[in-house]
Design an enzyme around this catalytic site. Structure first.
Site: not given
Length: 481
Positions: A144-145, A187
């Site tokens: 995600k990051t 995110e």
């Protein structure tokens, strides 16, 4: 081609008059954030301040992030005290923001409720930001990051001037947040069960696995079925979803979306990465959209997983009308957010990298990326959480087997109580039993540092790996401690 918009300053230097819509119609409120030194809360603090609100915070410990916030003009009080929300040192606040992990009897929460001050969960604040205008929410149990960072960087390069909320420091922004006039890219952390009720315009769905499942802590789901139902609910509320075609099961979890597009290497993907050309520094590839070639792209991070992350970023930028060539150029220059294949430095000619990988799939991907460099791969691995180790130590051991050498550290508890019989040696013992001849367990970190200093050679790649504080070893080796 989208006309380029004037580049917006990244937080914290963005001026309040560059702010996007205010959440829930609020304007000029005083927000106080519990645990403001965390990577998510610090990003909220920066976004709220850039949008014209008064912001303060507190944290149990002083960190680099709290020091940075203070330098940016956001006051941070040490520790937790009921007076923080009504008296000293900030005066009465309007809104107290806390994560669901904060105990309900926390003194500041109690004081806020007794004083009639609004207590706002952090996910409710994120929901406000996502609903305020065009938005992109990145979900999944891995990547995600990095993917969120890549989307924001590609959009910025393409002239779309995004705002961003990222769980890591993005070097291009010098921050974990950015304020712009374009789409808001965020995110979205599935470990907070409230994520399922958020609403955004576009969902990027990277993968779904049994992470943060099986515990009774606030950051765990009871069952994988409940977690997957949360994914399905979040996706179903969006206008469109872009899911990874290479990850099994995402089609089923995305079947409630009004519009479903796919990205990946799979032949049925709408956006495809083809003709991959990996090298020591990264991978060059061709991007197609429904068989039409959009252009050449490159990610300067090794590993097939980063090709997919980069492809997702270019696909989102294309969906929002951004210029592909400019987006691809920005992506090619991107070196990753903090703690995601972060090049820390060198020692005796050995390259030192730090990576946040901590569950089996992430660890396997990081090891594959390391092998792509052609160097001797030496991993310092710190298992994360007793429950996660109990659930997955055999898979963690298997994921590390392709490394040339592995140093295993003690488990990072992350506030969990020890579980009898669960120890880092489960991983090292299994690796030895499967024939790995260069794996050792170390209770003393200084032993690891000394061993690496004595044996580092040009052509080595030393990777510190885990979600705890294993990064300190990388900095010590590189002379940055």
């Amino acid at each position: 081609m989208t006309e380029s918009l004037p580049a917006s300053e990244s937080v914290p230097t963005g001026a309040p008059d560059a702010a996007v819509h205010s959440p829930s119609g609020h304007s000029g409120l005083h927000y106080h954030l519990l645990g403001v030194g965390g990577i998510g809360m610090s990003a909220f603090a920066r976004l709220l301040r850039a949008r014209g609100h008064t912001v303060s915070g507190c944290d149990a410990s002083s960190t680099d992030l709290t020091a940075q916030l203070k330098a940016e003009g956001i006051p941070v009080a040490p520790g937790h005290d009921a007076a923080h929300v009504t008296e000293r040192p900030f005066g009465r606040v309007d809104v107290l923001v806390a994560s669901e992990a904060v105990p309900k009897d926390h003194p500041e929460l109690r004081a806020a409720r007794e004083a009639g001050i609004e207590v706002r969960p952090r996910m409710a604040l994120l929901d406000d930001l996502l609903r305020a205008g065009p938005s992109v929410g990145v979900i999944g149990t891995h990547g995600k990051t990095t993917t969120t960072s890549m989307v924001a960087v590609a959009m910025q390069g393409a002239g779309l001037d995004p705002s961003a909320f990222v769980g890591g420091i993005v070097p291009e922004f010098g921050s974990n947040a950015r304020v712009g006039q374009g789409p808001f890219v965020a995110e979205v952390d599935e470990s907070d069960r409230a994520f399922a009720d958020l609403q955004c315009e576009t969902v990027v769905f990277t993968n779904a696995e049994d992470d943060h499942v099986g515990g009774d802590q606030p950051t765990y789901w009871r069952t994988v079925e409940e977690q997957h139902a949360g994914f399905r609910r979040f996706v179903g509320a969006a206008r469109q979803v872009l899911s990874c075609a290479d990850w099994p099961g995402l089609d089923e979890l995305s079947d409630g979306a009004a519009v479903h597009l796919r990205y990946g290497q799979a032949e049925h993907a709408d956006y495809r990465a083809v003709d991959l050309r990996p090298d020591e520094e990264g991978t060059t590839f061709t991007v197609t959209f429904r068989e039409a070639v959009l252009g050449e792209a490159r990610v300067a991070l090794p590993g097939t997983h980063n090709v997919l992350n980069g492809l997702a970023a270019l696909a989102v930028t294309h969906l929002y009308g951004g210029d592909f060539t400019r987006a691809a150029a920005a992506l090619a220059d991107f070196r990753g957010p903090g703690r995601r294949w972060e090049r820390v430095g060198e020692y005796a000619g050995a390259l030192i990298v730090d990576d946040y990988a901590h569950n089996a799939t992430k660890v396997a991907s990081a090891v594959q990326a390391a092998r792509q460099t052609g160097r001797r791969v030496r991993v310092v691995f710190q298992p994360h959480r007793f429950l996660r180790t109990q659930q997955s130590w055999p898979r963690l051991a298997d994921a590390l087997m392709d490394a040339d050498e592995v140093f295993v550290l003690d488990i990072a508890a992350a506030s969990e109580d020890p579980i009898p019989g669960i120890h880092a040696t489960l991983i090292s013992d299994r690796m030895r039993a499967q024939g790995h001849g260069h794996v050792t367990y170390h209770a003393d970190r200084e032993e690891v540092v000394a061993a690496l200093r004595d044996s580092a050679q040009p052509g080595d790649l030393i990777v510190t790996m885990g979600a705890g504080d294993v990064w300190k070893i990388a900095r010590t080796l590189a002379g940055r401690a």
